[in-house]
Design a protein around this motif. Structure first.
Motif, PDB file in Angstrom:
ATOM      1  N   ASN A  30       0.834  -1.239   0.026  1.00 31.88           N
ATOM      2  CA  ASN A  30       0.145  -0.036  -0.114  1.00 31.88           C
ATOM      3  C   ASN A  30       0.918   1.134  -0.110  1.00 31.88           C
ATOM      4  OD1 ASN A  30      -1.425   2.331   0.808  1.00 31.88           O
ATOM      5  ND2 ASN A  30      -2.801   1.031   1.977  1.00 31.88           N
ATOM      6  N   MET A  40      -5.445  13.928   3.777  1.00 32.65           N
ATOM      7  CA  MET A  40      -6.727  13.286   4.859  1.00 32.65           C
ATOM      8  C   MET A  40      -6.022  12.785   6.057  1.00 32.65           C
ATOM      9  SD  MET A  40      -9.868  11.782   2.911  1.00 32.65           S
ATOM     10  CE  MET A  40     -11.180  12.818   2.159  1.00 32.65           C
ATOM     11  N   GLU A  76      -3.836   2.021  -3.172  1.00 31.48           N
ATOM     12  CA  GLU A  76      -3.800   3.539  -2.989  1.00 31.48           C
ATOM     13  C   GLU A  76      -2.985   4.123  -4.022  1.00 31.48           C
ATOM     14  OE1 GLU A  76      -3.648   5.530   0.940  1.00 31.48           O
ATOM     15  OE2 GLU A  76      -4.536   3.909   1.970  1.00 31.48           O
ATOM     16  N   TRP A 102     -15.594   5.599  -5.637  1.00 31.00           N
ATOM     17  CA  TRP A 102     -15.814   6.813  -5.072  1.00 31.00           C
ATOM     18  C   TRP A 102     -14.642   7.097  -4.246  1.00 31.00           C
ATOM     19  CZ3 TRP A 102     -19.880   3.176  -4.113  1.00 31.00           C
ATOM     20  CH2 TRP A 102     -21.050   3.286  -4.896  1.00 31.00           C
ATOM     21  N   SER A 103     -13.438   7.350  -4.955  1.00 35.47           N
ATOM     22  CA  SER A 103     -12.189   7.537  -4.203  1.00 35.47           C
ATOM     23  C   SER A 103     -12.179   8.681  -3.329  1.00 35.47           C
ATOM     24  CB  SER A 103     -11.061   7.417  -5.094  1.00 35.47           C
ATOM     25  OG  SER A 103     -10.137   8.002  -4.391  1.00 35.47           O
ATOM     26  N   PRO A 104     -12.168   8.251  -1.923  1.00 33.84           N
ATOM     27  CA  PRO A 104     -11.886   9.516  -1.135  1.00 33.84           C
ATOM     28  C   PRO A 104     -10.835  10.537  -1.701  1.00 33.84           C
ATOM     29  CG  PRO A 104     -10.991   7.400   0.040  1.00 33.84           C
ATOM     30  CD  PRO A 104     -11.465   6.974  -1.377  1.00 33.84           C
ATOM     31  N   LEU A 168      -9.235  -3.715   1.052  1.00 31.34           N
ATOM     32  CA  LEU A 168     -10.700  -3.701   1.687  1.00 31.34           C
ATOM     33  C   LEU A 168     -10.871  -2.461   2.645  1.00 31.34           C
ATOM     34  CD1 LEU A 168     -10.786  -7.591   2.706  1.00 31.34           C
ATOM     35  CD2 LEU A 168     -11.360  -6.576   0.663  1.00 31.34           C
ATOM     36  N   ASP A 213      -4.077  -5.205   0.970  1.00 34.02           N
ATOM     37  CA  ASP A 213      -4.323  -4.538   2.298  1.00 34.02           C
ATOM     38  C   ASP A 213      -5.702  -4.783   2.940  1.00 34.02           C
ATOM     39  OD1 ASP A 213      -4.885  -2.728   4.328  1.00 34.02           O
ATOM     40  OD2 ASP A 213      -4.137  -0.914   3.363  1.00 34.02           O
ATOM     41  N   ASN A 215      -6.904  -4.536   5.651  1.00 33.52           N
ATOM     42  CA  ASN A 215      -7.308  -3.590   6.859  1.00 33.52           C
ATOM     43  C   ASN A 215      -7.847  -4.197   7.980  1.00 33.52           C
ATOM     44  OD1 ASN A 215      -6.911  -0.698   6.735  1.00 33.52           O
ATOM     45  ND2 ASN A 215      -8.201  -0.730   4.539  1.00 33.52           N
ATOM     46  N   LYS A 254       1.936   4.136  12.386  1.00 32.95           N
ATOM     47  CA  LYS A 254       1.694   5.456  12.065  1.00 32.95           C
ATOM     48  C   LYS A 254       0.975   6.131  13.491  1.00 32.95           C
ATOM     49  CE  LYS A 254      -2.006   3.415   9.644  1.00 32.95           C
ATOM     50  NZ  LYS A 254      -1.908   2.907   8.328  1.00 32.95           N
ATOM     51  N   ARG A 256      -1.480   9.105  14.231  1.00 27.67           N
ATOM     52  CA  ARG A 256      -2.611  10.058  13.920  1.00 27.67           C
ATOM     53  C   ARG A 256      -2.847  10.954  15.009  1.00 27.67           C
ATOM     54  NH1 ARG A 256      -5.218   5.832  10.304  1.00 27.67           N
ATOM     55  NH2 ARG A 256      -4.633   6.513   8.143  1.00 27.67           N
TER      56      ARG A 256
HETATM   57  P1  NDP Z   1     -12.173   3.841   3.413  1.00 25.71           P
HETATM   58  O1  NDP Z   1     -12.753   3.554   4.869  1.00 25.71           O
HETATM   59  O2  NDP Z   1     -11.833   2.198   3.142  1.00 25.71           O
HETATM   60  O3  NDP Z   1     -10.677   4.546   3.775  1.00 25.71           O
HETATM   61  C1  NDP Z   1     -10.252   5.361   2.831  1.00 25.71           C
HETATM   62  C2  NDP Z   1      -8.696   5.511   2.952  1.00 25.71           C
HETATM   63  O4  NDP Z   1      -8.679   6.265   4.274  1.00 25.71           O
HETATM   64  C3  NDP Z   1      -8.075   4.221   3.168  1.00 25.71           C
HETATM   65  O5  NDP Z   1      -7.065   4.504   2.043  1.00 25.71           O
HETATM   66  C4  NDP Z   1      -7.638   4.078   4.438  1.00 25.71           C
HETATM   67  O6  NDP Z   1      -6.269   3.835   4.470  1.00 25.71           O
HETATM   68  C5  NDP Z   1      -7.701   5.610   4.915  1.00 25.71           C
HETATM   69  N1  NDP Z   1      -7.792   5.623   6.455  1.00 25.71           N
HETATM   70  C6  NDP Z   1      -8.190   4.702   7.332  1.00 25.71           C
HETATM   71  N2  NDP Z   1      -8.235   5.176   8.713  1.00 25.71           N
HETATM   72  C7  NDP Z   1      -8.009   6.367   8.445  1.00 25.71           C
HETATM   73  C8  NDP Z   1      -8.284   7.512   9.178  1.00 25.71           C
HETATM   74  N3  NDP Z   1      -8.418   7.032  10.670  1.00 25.71           N
HETATM   75  N4  NDP Z   1      -8.028   8.582   9.121  1.00 25.71           N
HETATM   76  C9  NDP Z   1      -7.693   8.925   7.703  1.00 25.71           C
HETATM   77  N5  NDP Z   1      -7.533   7.899   6.814  1.00 25.71           N
HETATM   78  C10 NDP Z   1      -7.835   6.672   7.321  1.00 25.71           C
HETATM   79  O7  NDP Z   1     -12.858   4.525   2.546  1.00 25.71           O
HETATM   80  P2  NDP Z   1     -14.114   4.062   1.532  1.00 25.71           P
HETATM   81  O8  NDP Z   1     -13.523   3.547   0.410  1.00 25.71           O
HETATM   82  O9  NDP Z   1     -15.007   3.827   2.060  1.00 25.71           O
HETATM   83  O10 NDP Z   1     -14.476   5.664   0.960  1.00 25.71           O
HETATM   84  C11 NDP Z   1     -14.719   6.655   2.198  1.00 25.71           C
HETATM   85  C12 NDP Z   1     -14.950   7.947   1.447  1.00 25.71           C
HETATM   86  O11 NDP Z   1     -15.481   7.789   0.098  1.00 25.71           O
HETATM   87  C13 NDP Z   1     -16.050   8.939   2.042  1.00 25.71           C
HETATM   88  O12 NDP Z   1     -15.423   9.434   3.079  1.00 25.71           O
HETATM   89  C14 NDP Z   1     -16.310   9.478   0.818  1.00 25.71           C
HETATM   90  O13 NDP Z   1     -15.596  10.654   0.701  1.00 25.71           O
HETATM   91  C15 NDP Z   1     -16.221   8.796  -0.307  1.00 25.71           C
HETATM   92  N6  NDP Z   1     -17.447   8.088  -0.701  1.00 25.71           N
HETATM   93  C16 NDP Z   1     -18.329   9.004  -1.626  1.00 25.71           C
HETATM   94  C17 NDP Z   1     -19.456   8.470  -2.122  1.00 25.71           C
HETATM   95  C18 NDP Z   1     -20.398   9.284  -2.906  1.00 25.71           C
HETATM   96  O14 NDP Z   1     -21.299   8.870  -3.399  1.00 25.71           O
HETATM   97  N7  NDP Z   1     -19.676  10.555  -3.381  1.00 25.71           N
HETATM   98  C19 NDP Z   1     -19.720   7.186  -1.547  1.00 25.71           C
HETATM   99  C20 NDP Z   1     -19.117   6.392  -0.843  1.00 25.71           C
HETATM  100  C21 NDP Z   1     -17.762   6.948  -0.566  1.00 25.71           C
HETATM  101  P3  NDP Z   1      -5.605   2.252   4.881  1.00 25.71           P
HETATM  102  O15 NDP Z   1      -6.318   1.399   3.979  1.00 25.71           O
HETATM  103  O16 NDP Z   1      -4.174   2.425   4.705  1.00 25.71           O
HETATM  104  O17 NDP Z   1      -5.974   2.230   6.186  1.00 25.71           O
END
Ligand code: NDP
Ligand code: CA
Length: 317
Positions: A30, A40, A76, A102-104, A168, A213, A215, A254, A256
């Protein structure tokens, strides 16, 4: 960057494998999406300059080139088209990329597009048979998590192998969703393994690698699902432990705003019937990682790369 040694199961130092002696080197990593790292994640002890893409990308490429895997599974990835694909293509790799629907990353100002999973292979060693991009479902509902499933043919042995890469759902509270996503991936991989002519319950003819990954720590349901699947998978990094039964203490570390997170979330699953594990790359020690943890000027991601050398098992009928 501190040296990481390859360890052979049983404790010997190894890792001398090359394309000519039948070793298949696999990397799971990752790499930390640029948009998430800067916008973020809030890695409180990481200097912002260590997250600068113009320099960080060279550390990521250096890590890949240090080990020169034949198969490279990344999560990622939000710089596929402008960095990973063109750079790795010049080095002989071919790849497939599946962005998250829907990538964050898209919520971060100045983002470079969606992040997703990428699967690269060394085209001198493997020929592409087939590749599928999957959107993982949970209870028949689409989710935001993806996988790439690629079938390759080894140019040395003409043997086929299948590789899947996934990432995941993150965060605590989502264990059931991770489990459902893992089931969906396993269901698809099982359907591919049951090729026509194979007796029901027979050993799949195409050995499998699943890198990701997840998770999920090893006590989670999704880990148990993979460990007990009829696909007969084992986790390569257990071979690093003395007893061969335990996962490493961490694959990500990490700090945070919410506190320190040191856990094992990343895995390389392989078919027990199809491969033997010849060597795994040791994890850096706590001292090597340093007090500010990951990412840092030495380590460009909050996750460590997992690298192992596998070879096809010879079958005796
Ligand atoms: P995830 O919850 O799977 O996480 C996204 C990323 O955030 C991962 O790469 C993860 O990294 C990282 N992450 C994990 N824990 C934290 C933390 N505590 N603080 C910051 N980052 C962290 O994301 P989803 O795929 O479920 O997407 C969520 C986002 O997608 C929403 O916030 C929204 O913005 C967007 N979304 C939009 C939709 C729409 O309709 N527009 C619908 C659904 C989602 P790692 O794997 O390394 O832990
Ligand atoms: Ca992350």
């Amino acid at each position: 960057r501190p040296h990481r040694a390859f360890v052979c199961p049983g404790g010997r130092e190894g890792g001398g494998g090359s394309a000519t002696d039948g070793i298949i080197r696999v990397m799971q990593w990752n790499t930390l999406a640029q948009a998430l790292g800067e916008g973020m994640d809030s890695f409180v002890n990481c200097p912002p300059e260590a997250l600068n893409w113009a320099e960080r990308k060279y550390l990521i490429l250096e890590e890949i080139l240090t080990y020169r895997p034949h198969i490279l599974c990344l999560q990622e990835v939000d710089h596929y088209h402008d960095t990973f694909q063109p750079t790795l293509a010049r080095l002989g790799y071919r790849g497939n990329f599946c962005p998250k629907p829907w990538s964050p990353c898209l919520d971060v100002e100045g983002n470079n597009g969606p992040d997703g999973c990428a699967l690269f292979y060394d085209s001198a060693r493997f020929q592409l048979a087939d590749s599928v991009n999957m959107h993982l479902s949970a209870l028949l509902m689409p989710t935001n998590q993806v996988a790439v499933v690629t079938t390759l043919i080894c140019r040395l042995t003409s043997k086929r192998l299948r590789v899947a890469v996934t990432h995941l759902k993150a965060r605590s509270g989502w264990e059931c969703l991770r489990s459902a996503q893992g089931s969906d991936l396993l269901r698809y991989l099982t359907s591919l393994a049951q090729s026509p002519g194979l007796p029901a319950g027979g050993t799949p003819d195409t050995p499998l690698l699943v890198c990701g990954d997840f998770n999920a720590v090893p006590s989670e349901d999704v880990y148990r699902l993979f460990a007990s699947s009829p696909l007969n998978l084992d986790s390569a990094y257990k071979r690093l432990s003395r007893d061969g039964l335990s996962e490493p203490a961490y694959t990500t570390w990490k700090i945070r705003t919410t506190g320190e997170c040191c856990s094992t979330l990343d895995y390389i699953w392989y078919s027990r019937d199809g491969f033997s594990v010849d060597a795994v790359l040791d994890m850096p020690t706590e001292e090597q990682i340093g007090p500010n943890r990951l990412p840092s000027f030495n380590y460009p991601s909050d996750h460590l790369s997992l690298v192992c050398d596998l070879s096809f098992k010879e079958h005796v009928d």
